[in-house]
Scaffold this motif. Structure first.
Motif, short mmCIF file in Angstrom:
data_model
loop_
_atom_site.label_atom_id
_atom_site.label_comp_id
_atom_site.label_asym_id
_atom_site.label_seq_id
_atom_site.Cartn_x
_atom_site.Cartn_y
_atom_site.Cartn_z
N ILE A 127 0.93 -1.50 -0.39
CA ILE A 127 -0.04 -0.40 0.28
C ILE A 127 0.93 1.21 -0.10
N GLY A 128 0.27 2.21 -1.06
CA GLY A 128 1.22 3.80 -0.93
C GLY A 128 2.79 3.20 -1.98
N GLY A 129 2.34 2.24 -2.18
CA GLY A 129 3.75 1.79 -3.57
C GLY A 129 5.16 1.74 -2.36
N VAL A 130 5.36 0.88 -1.35
CA VAL A 130 6.50 0.93 -0.53
C VAL A 130 6.57 -0.34 -0.95
N LYS A 179 12.34 -4.66 -0.80
CA LYS A 179 13.50 -5.11 -1.11
C LYS A 179 14.09 -3.43 -0.07
N ASP A 180 13.39 -2.65 0.33
CA ASP A 180 14.02 -1.66 0.72
C ASP A 180 13.62 -1.25 2.24
N ILE A 181 12.68 -2.00 2.54
CA ILE A 181 11.66 -2.24 4.07
C ILE A 181 13.42 -3.44 4.93
N ASN A 182 13.15 -4.23 3.91
CA ASN A 182 13.97 -5.40 4.37
C ASN A 182 15.67 -5.53 4.64
N ILE A 206 15.94 -10.73 6.29
CA ILE A 206 14.91 -10.32 6.34
C ILE A 206 13.29 -10.23 5.20
N HIS A 207 12.16 -10.71 5.65
CA HIS A 207 11.34 -10.32 4.73
C HIS A 207 9.87 -9.89 4.97
N GLN A 208 9.46 -8.44 4.03
CA GLN A 208 7.59 -8.69 4.68
C GLN A 208 6.56 -9.79 3.48
N ASN A 209 5.96 -9.59 4.63
CA ASN A 209 4.50 -10.69 3.79
C ASN A 209 3.14 -9.99 3.14
N PHE A 219 3.23 -7.41 7.15
CA PHE A 219 2.02 -7.42 6.42
C PHE A 219 1.59 -6.15 5.47
N LEU A 220 2.87 -6.35 4.28
CA LEU A 220 2.67 -4.48 3.53
C LEU A 220 1.29 -3.49 2.68
N THR A 221 0.14 -5.60 2.65
CA THR A 221 -1.04 -5.41 2.32
C THR A 221 -1.86 -4.33 3.75
#
Length: 258
Positions: free
Chosen positions: A78-81, A84-87, A146-149, A216-218
């Motif tokens: 959401i918001g185009g995040v 890979k950048d957050i990780n 490190i990952h995001q869901n 969760f980025l969603t």
């Protein structure tokens, strides 16, 4: 200083032979004291430096993998995040936290680029192979990736830690990290660590490895939090605490066996 003292002594002339002998002994004793003090200082300084070095080496190496990179953004939330950048940001925070505790923390991916050659026909496969190769070469105490869901239901949120299904140490590490994430991030519906047998890194990597999905980025709220430095630091501190807890249990078990 010592040179000046000795020069002053030999330049001094006293007609009384006994007094000359007395002064000679006095000056020589003073010179030897100064030399000894200098030697003690230098040895203490060198000893402190060597001790500090040995402590760092003794605690060992931990590898930190930032999922995705380069042409592979991972989840675009959401918001185009971009995942890979957050990780990478969380990985760097984690490296700093571990180094403060005396461990050597090495990032598998240090920047936005992936681990593949520009001319590679299958960049994704080569990228994963290089990550596994680095883990094999470095032989770390453990590795965290490190990952995001993401999920089709935007309401789903919260951190999730995965371990390879046949790895007892991996399961123990995942439990420690999962508990710390749940507590530190004040998760309303805490998850438990989860076994997995399909993720490439879990299947192909040597040693102890966890995949840590910090959120969760969603999910709108979580995506916004994960973009902030404060929350990234919280995630890193929680993972760091989980790692330290795990390593402490490993050390206790070794002591009990002996």
């Amino acid at each position: 200083m010592l040179r000046y003292i000795l020069y002053s002594y030999f330049a001094y002339i006293e007609p009384n032979e006994k007094k000359v002998m007395y002064m000679k002994k006095k000056w020589l004793k003073g010179a030897m004291t100064i030399c000894m003090l200098c030697a003690v200082y230098l040895l203490s300084r060198e000893g402190a430096m060597l001790t500090g070095k040995s402590i760092t080496e003794e605690k060992g190496l931990i590898l930190i993998d930032s999922g995705h990179g380069g042409i592979d953004p991972g989840v675009v939330g959401i918001g185009g995040v971009k995942e890979k950048d957050i990780n990478l940001k969380i990985a760097k925070e984690l490296a700093g936290a571990l180094e403060k505790k005396g461990y050597k923390a090495v990032l598998i991916r240090k920047d936005d680029n992936g681990l593949y050659d520009a001319e590679s026909k299958n960049k994704k496969v080569q990228d994963m192979q290089k990550r596994c190769a680095m883990i094999k070469e470095e032989k770390p105490l453990l590795t965290v990736s490190i990952h995001q869901n993401s999920y089709q239901d935007e309401a789903v949120c919260g951190p999730q830690v995965f371990y390879y299904k046949d790895s007892l140490e991996g399961a123990n590490l995942a439990k420690c990290i999962q508990e710390e994430l749940n507590n530190r991030l004040q998760v309303e519906k805490p998850r438990t660590e989860k076994a997995n047998s399909t993720y490439y890194l879990l299947k192909r990597s040597e040693g102890v490895l966890n995949i840590v999905e910090t959120g969760f980025l969603t999910n709108k709220k979580e995506a916004e939090l994960l973009r902030t430095k404060e929350y990234q630091k919280k995630c890193a501190e929680a993972i760091c605490n989980g790692i330290l807890k795990f390593l402490k249990t490993v050390e206790i078990n070794k002591t009990n066996v002996v």
